[in-house]
Design an enzyme around this catalytic site. Structure first.
Site, short mmCIF file in Angstrom:
data_model
loop_
_atom_site.label_atom_id
_atom_site.label_comp_id
_atom_site.label_asym_id
_atom_site.label_seq_id
_atom_site.Cartn_x
_atom_site.Cartn_y
_atom_site.Cartn_z
N LYS A 114 0.83 -1.20 0.00
CA LYS A 114 0.00 0.00 0.00
C LYS A 114 0.87 1.26 0.00
CE LYS A 114 -3.74 -0.57 2.40
NZ LYS A 114 -4.33 -0.86 3.72
N ARG A 161 -3.33 3.05 8.47
CA ARG A 161 -3.62 1.90 7.60
C ARG A 161 -2.46 0.92 7.61
NH1 ARG A 161 -4.77 4.56 1.89
NH2 ARG A 161 -6.03 2.67 1.65
N GLY A 190 -8.32 -6.76 3.99
CA GLY A 190 -9.15 -6.77 5.20
C GLY A 190 -8.61 -7.60 6.34
N MET A 216 -5.89 -7.04 8.25
CA MET A 216 -5.44 -6.26 9.39
C MET A 216 -6.30 -5.00 9.45
SD MET A 216 -1.44 -7.02 9.29
CE MET A 216 -1.33 -6.42 7.65
N ARG A 259 -3.37 -1.38 -6.39
CA ARG A 259 -2.52 -2.57 -6.35
C ARG A 259 -2.91 -3.44 -7.53
NH1 ARG A 259 -5.84 -4.65 -1.16
NH2 ARG A 259 -7.77 -4.99 -2.27
N HIS A 316 -15.94 -8.42 0.41
CA HIS A 316 -14.93 -9.33 0.95
C HIS A 316 -15.11 -10.74 0.40
CE1 HIS A 316 -13.37 -12.16 3.99
NE2 HIS A 316 -12.34 -11.34 3.96
N SER A 344 14.94 -42.38 -14.79
CA SER A 344 13.72 -41.66 -14.46
C SER A 344 13.65 -41.62 -12.94
CB SER A 344 12.52 -42.38 -15.05
OG SER A 344 11.35 -41.72 -14.66
N CYS A 373 9.21 -39.33 -12.87
CA CYS A 373 7.88 -39.90 -13.05
C CYS A 373 7.12 -40.00 -11.74
CB CYS A 373 7.96 -41.25 -13.74
SG CYS A 373 8.89 -42.46 -12.80
N TYR A 421 12.68 -34.33 -19.26
CA TYR A 421 11.22 -34.28 -19.21
C TYR A 421 10.70 -34.49 -17.81
CZ TYR A 421 11.23 -39.40 -18.90
OH TYR A 421 11.44 -40.68 -18.47
P1 ADP Z 1 -7.61 -2.44 3.60
O1 ADP Z 1 -6.19 -2.79 3.49
O2 ADP Z 1 -8.39 -3.35 4.45
O3 ADP Z 1 -8.23 -2.17 2.26
P2 ADP Z 1 -7.39 0.42 3.91
O4 ADP Z 1 -6.23 0.93 4.66
O5 ADP Z 1 -7.30 0.50 2.45
O6 ADP Z 1 -7.67 -1.07 4.39
O7 ADP Z 1 -8.60 1.26 4.44
C1 ADP Z 1 -9.91 0.85 4.62
C2 ADP Z 1 -10.85 1.84 3.99
O8 ADP Z 1 -10.66 3.14 4.46
C3 ADP Z 1 -10.71 1.93 2.50
O9 ADP Z 1 -11.95 1.97 1.90
C4 ADP Z 1 -9.96 3.20 2.29
O10 ADP Z 1 -10.22 3.76 1.04
C5 ADP Z 1 -10.46 4.07 3.41
N1 ADP Z 1 -9.44 5.03 3.77
C6 ADP Z 1 -8.20 4.75 4.24
N2 ADP Z 1 -7.51 5.90 4.41
C7 ADP Z 1 -8.32 6.91 4.07
C8 ADP Z 1 -8.16 8.32 4.01
N3 ADP Z 1 -7.02 8.90 4.35
N4 ADP Z 1 -9.21 9.05 3.61
C9 ADP Z 1 -10.37 8.44 3.25
N5 ADP Z 1 -10.58 7.14 3.28
C10 ADP Z 1 -9.57 6.36 3.67
MG MG Z 2 -7.81 -0.91 0.98
#
Ligand code: ADP
Ligand code: MG
Ligand code: MG
Length: 920
Positions: A27, A97, A106, A108, A347, A469, A793, A860, A880
């Protein structure tokens, strides 16, 4: 210089970049990259994964310099935004985050709106003139902080979230159903109730000080690296614990500021089908997880094109920029704050096997990537999904006509699945453990459900969209999934779901079609996939099979680059034909013993085993000869000139005899001898450890007439085939050789018979005599053995057993615990143990080729179809691999990927090499 632990991004420039995933997590690295390519990313900073490692190595403490670096980076963010963190009037709010190297959707925790407290919320109201928004943000923050940092969570599997419970109670009091119907005052009251619940149930006060909040949240993200679901997820996807997570602190932007604000997620192409269309979902006046949480069903991105064309055009432009820059299908998160677009994440997007292949093929066509790149992007095992069954369309139509269509949801994970309904992940796991097929049915899934999802045949949810999810994880796992099936009313307490007045109880059968979204009561039979219909059943024309066409392209590219040939393990003509259809270039292992169980053969086989004298034995073998010859002729014909390796008899003889007294008596009467005699003979064949007993070439050495008969059957079949003008190339393989003298003995018999048969039949044919390398002594003396053998083999099943000293059939009790405890990284019978077994193979290759440079080398064992093992076989320079027919496509792709990634071992020949092999 001290280690740098914090990397800033913002105002068009970032200290990090996409290549720094190991340090910044996926991220953080991509936030930096998007900043650098000029996309609108709210400023922030990333605390590196090294801090996580440090944290766990040092009793949950941080490096000394971290605090200073965090404050400095925070200062830069404040400067970029022109507001201060902790300011009451005009507060800078941030999100915290997590972000590991590999994406763990989702898994963590994330905390939004951090920096709010009773004073700052007033400032926020003043600044935005929007009281409802301010309290909505505040209550979300308290809720997330209370959950993630202070630990107020559901305790029992059927419990609902304690915060949701408070919200539901409030809605009930107010007589409203939607969150959006709650007023600013209601939300304000929720904040008070949340804080009270936190205090009451956890004993913690909610911290008002923003700096305390910040460090609390950072600690919680690092802490979440070791939570149960993160650990389960890592196990499932082979993510090492040592990687750690990074923490991103980022300026908040608000999608919940009113109807001109919103938030969404999108894929630059369709992640389920791979089609080149912008694919996404959004919600107006919403924040963060709202879109993926499944609590409100979001709108498709095409709707945004109508409602907010300006925003949509900007997004569409970003979509193109991203694909061009990353040359891949991307998964993005965006937020619109009062008509301004922000990018919050990107990503490489997870996709189904279907999509993976289609996107790779399309992108080659669009000149975004090369065919080599396309191959690197498709995991060999993903091809499995293309071979998986689909519903029989007639049967499905009949079921629907009979009124069994329960509902229709979103086609989130393609394929067909049929199983019994269970309503939570714990049950799914338990039922699957006892061998039940289950469909995990949830209102919505959450990361806690991951193990249950893995155990289920398919996943069915009532809420949530294509990017929920459930959908995301199902696609990654290759599970069938129907999501957002809003007609289902699921009651977790009674374990019943109601749909259109019908009720479906726990344990009832349902069938779900992840390609169309249909949910059908009862069982619907499945039928072969498109690829199988074209290749195996030949019931579908390639031109009418788009999925097949893509599959064929990938195979064609794979064949262009691979160095390994791919053979198959087959002992019947039909199996061989299937394998050829899948691209097999020969048979690497034809087990003759399977044939002895066939029609009419087991009788003479038993006679042979029970014979007292050589004459009797030869008489029995005489009956077997024509039967075996016929088997071989059938295979040779199907293989049409491709090499066929036939192994002489291998298993201990008692395997062919009946174990029950009743059948033993029958056998005695059939043979006209006494039951006692049969019993006595069977007892005398008993071995304490048959795996290491009288088997393999040992049989042919003590009873040379068996080898003689088998060689004759092979060569007569070859002659017969040759006479039909079909080319044939038998390779006779002697099993379990550990000593050159064993092979000399058996090879002499085979060669003598070959010469005789050619003379008798008046035809010539090419043939080879070789051996399996499957016991360590064979590998260690490969230089000697190569003076006789024309090919090796590797029988890696036995070689694994004998090298590890583990009997595969008795290892059940400890193999799995061993893998869980990381004593074995993988089950060594599934994935080749490169360090141990692999070393022996390498020694055998080096010694063998040094003596006989043209020695043909293959594998084999079961491992021949496992991608990692195929890769190793490429690296050590085998000619092979041979695997079961349905794994042939997987092996082809794995071999190509190995060729693109690794060089092959080359062996220098010794001065005196064998040209002509000794046969005596
Ligand atoms: P995950 O890895 O579970 O996707 P994220 O860190 O991406 O978690 O965040 C969860 C949610 O919060 C996402 O929908 C993301 O877009 C939103 N979010 C995270 N940071 C911000 C921010 N600075 N402003 C607005 N929304 C945010
Ligand atoms: Mg996210
Ligand atoms: Mg063996």
């Amino acid at each position: 210089m001290a280690t740098k632990y914090v990397y800033f991004f913002g105002s068009g420039k970032a200290e990090g970049k996409a290549e720094m995933k190991n340090l910044l997590g996926g991220k953080g690295a991509n936030l930096a990259e998007m900043t650098n390519i000029g996309l609108p990313v709210p400023p922030g900073f990333t605390i590196t994964t090294e801090v996580c490692t440090y944290y766990y190595a040092n009793k949950h403490k941080y490096p000394k310099t971290l605090e200073k670096e965090v404050l400095a980076a925070l200062g830069k963010v404040e400067k970029a935004m022109g507001v201060k963190f902790g300011d009451d009037e005009n507060p800078l709010l941030v999100s915290i985050r997590s972000g590991a190297r590999a994406s763990m959707p989702g898994m963590m925790d994330t905390i939004l709106n951090l920096g709010l407290n009773d004073k700052a919320v007033a400032g926020l109201i003043n600044k935005t003139k929007n009281e409802r928004f301010a309290y909505d943000s505040y209550r979300r923050f308290v809720q997330m902080y209370g959950d993630v940092v202070l630990g107020l969570k559901p305790v029992h599997k059927d419990d609902i979230d304690p915060f949701e419970e408070i919200i539901e109670a409030k809605k009930h009091e107010k007589g409203v159903t939607l969150d959006t119907d709650l007023t600013a005052d209601d939300l304000k009251d929720l904040v008070v109730r949340f804080k009270a619940a936190i205090k009451e149930k956890t004993g913690h006060d909610f911290p008002e000080n923003p700096m305390t909040q910040l460090w609390g949240a950072i600690g919680a993200v690092f802490g979440s690296w070791m939570n149960d679901r993160a650990i389960a997820y890592r196990k499932l996807y082979d993510i090492p614990e040592s990687w750690g997570t990074a923490v991103n602190v980022q300026t908040m932007v608000f999608g919940n500021m009113g109807l001109d604000s919103g938030t969404g997620v999108a894929f630059t192409r369709d992640a389920a089908s791979g089609a080149n269309v912008f694919y996404g979902e959004y919600l107006m006046n919403a924040q963060g997880e709202d879109v993926v949480a499944g609590t409100r069903t979001p709108l498709p991105i095409s709707k945004l094109a109508q409602d907010e064309p300006v925003m949509y055009r900007q997004l569409e432009k970003i979509r193109k920029t991203l694909e061009k820059h990353y040359r891949d299908m991307m998964d993005v998160e965006f937020t619109i704050q009062q008509g301004k677009l922000y990018m919050l994440q990107c990503r490489v997007g997870k996709r189904t096997a279907f999509a993976s292949i289609r996107i790779a093929v399309d992108m080659v066509g669009e000149k975004l990537i090369s065919d080599q790149e396309a191959l690197k992007r498709i995991e060999p095992d993903q091809l499995n999904q293309l071979l998986r069954p689909i519903f029989d369309l007639d049967e499905k139509a009949a079921a629907i006509k009979a009124g069994r269509l329960l509902a229709k949801g979103l086609n989130a994970g393609p394929g067909a699945a049929c199983g019994r309904v269970v309503f939570n992940a714990v049950d799914a796991e338990a039922w699957a453990k006892r061998g039940e097929k289950v469909i995990l049915t949830r209102i919505e899934t959450s990361p806690e459900d991951i193990k249950g999802m893995d155990a289920a045949e398919g996943i069915l949810t009532a809420r949530g969209g294509m990017t929920s999810h459930a959908a995301l994880v199902a696609r990654q796992m290759g599970k069938v999934c129907v999501a957002g099936c809003s007609e289902l009313e699921i009651d977790y307490n009674t374990h019943i779901m109601t749909v259109k007045g019908q009720s479906v109880k726990e344990g009832d059968w349902v069938s779900i079609d992840g390609t169309t979204g249909e949910v059908i009561a009862g069982q619907v039979n499945t039928k072969p996939s498109e690829v199988l219909q074209v290749l195996i059943d030949k019931t579908l024309e390639p031109k009418n099979a788009p999925v097949y066409q893509e599959f064929a392209k990938i195979m064609q590219w794979a064949d262009k680059y691979r160095a390994l040939k791919i053979r198959t393990n087959a002992d019947q003509p039909d199996q061989s034909a299937n394998a050829v259809a899948f691209g097999a270039e020969g048979i690497g292992l034809c087990r003759t013993e399977h044939m002895f169980f066939g029609e009419g053969k087991i009788g003479p086989m038993r006679e042979m085993i029970l014979a007292d004298t050589l004459e009797q034995r030869k008489a029995a073998l005489g009956k077997l000869l024509p039967l075996q010859r016929q088997d071989f002729a059938g295979i040779f014909e199907v293989m049409n000139g491709r090499p066929v390796t036939i192994r002489t008899i291998d298993p201990p003889l008692h395997e062919f005899l009946p174990h029950e007294e009743k059948q033993q008596r029958e056998l005695a009467s059939q043979m006209g001898i006494s039951f006692e005699k049969v019993k006595q003979r069977i007892d005398s064949l008993h071995e304490f450890n048959p795996m290491l007993g009288f088997r393999g070439c040992r049989l042919g050495i003590i009873y040379p007439e068996i080898t003689e008969m088998q060689a004759r059957a092979i060569f007569e079949a070859a002659a017969e085939t040759k006479k039909k003008k079909i080319n044939v190339e038998p390779e006779v393989m002697i099993p379990l050789v550990g000593n050159i003298k064993e092979l000399q003995h058996q090879a002499a018999i085979v060669r003598t018979v070959a010469t005789q048969v050619m003379k008798e039949q008046g035809v010539t044919f090419k043939y080879l005599v070789g051996t399996m390398i499957e016991i360590p002594r064979g590998a260690m003396t490969a230089d000697e053995i190569a003076t006789v053998a024309e090919f090796f083999s590797f029988g890696t099943n036995d070689l694994t057993q004998t090298t590890l000293g583990v009997s595969r059939d008795d290892a059940g009790r400890f193999i799995k615990p061993y893998v869980d405890m990381d004593i074995y990284p993988k089950d060594p019978f599934e994935v080749l143990d490169r360090t141990g077994v692999g070393s022996l193979m390498k020694i055998a290759v080096e010694k063998g080729r040094a003596t006989a440079p043209t020695l043909k080398l293959g594998i084999c064992g079961e491992h021949g179809g496992d991608p990692s093992s195929v890769e190793f076989c490429h690296m050590i320079g085998l000619d092979y691999v041979s695997c079961s027919p349905f794994r042939v496509p997987i092996a082809r792709l794995a071999a190509a990927r190995a060729a693109l990634a690794y060089p092959r071992l080359t062996v220098k020949a010794k001065k005196t090499v064998v040209k002509k092999r000794r046969t005596k």
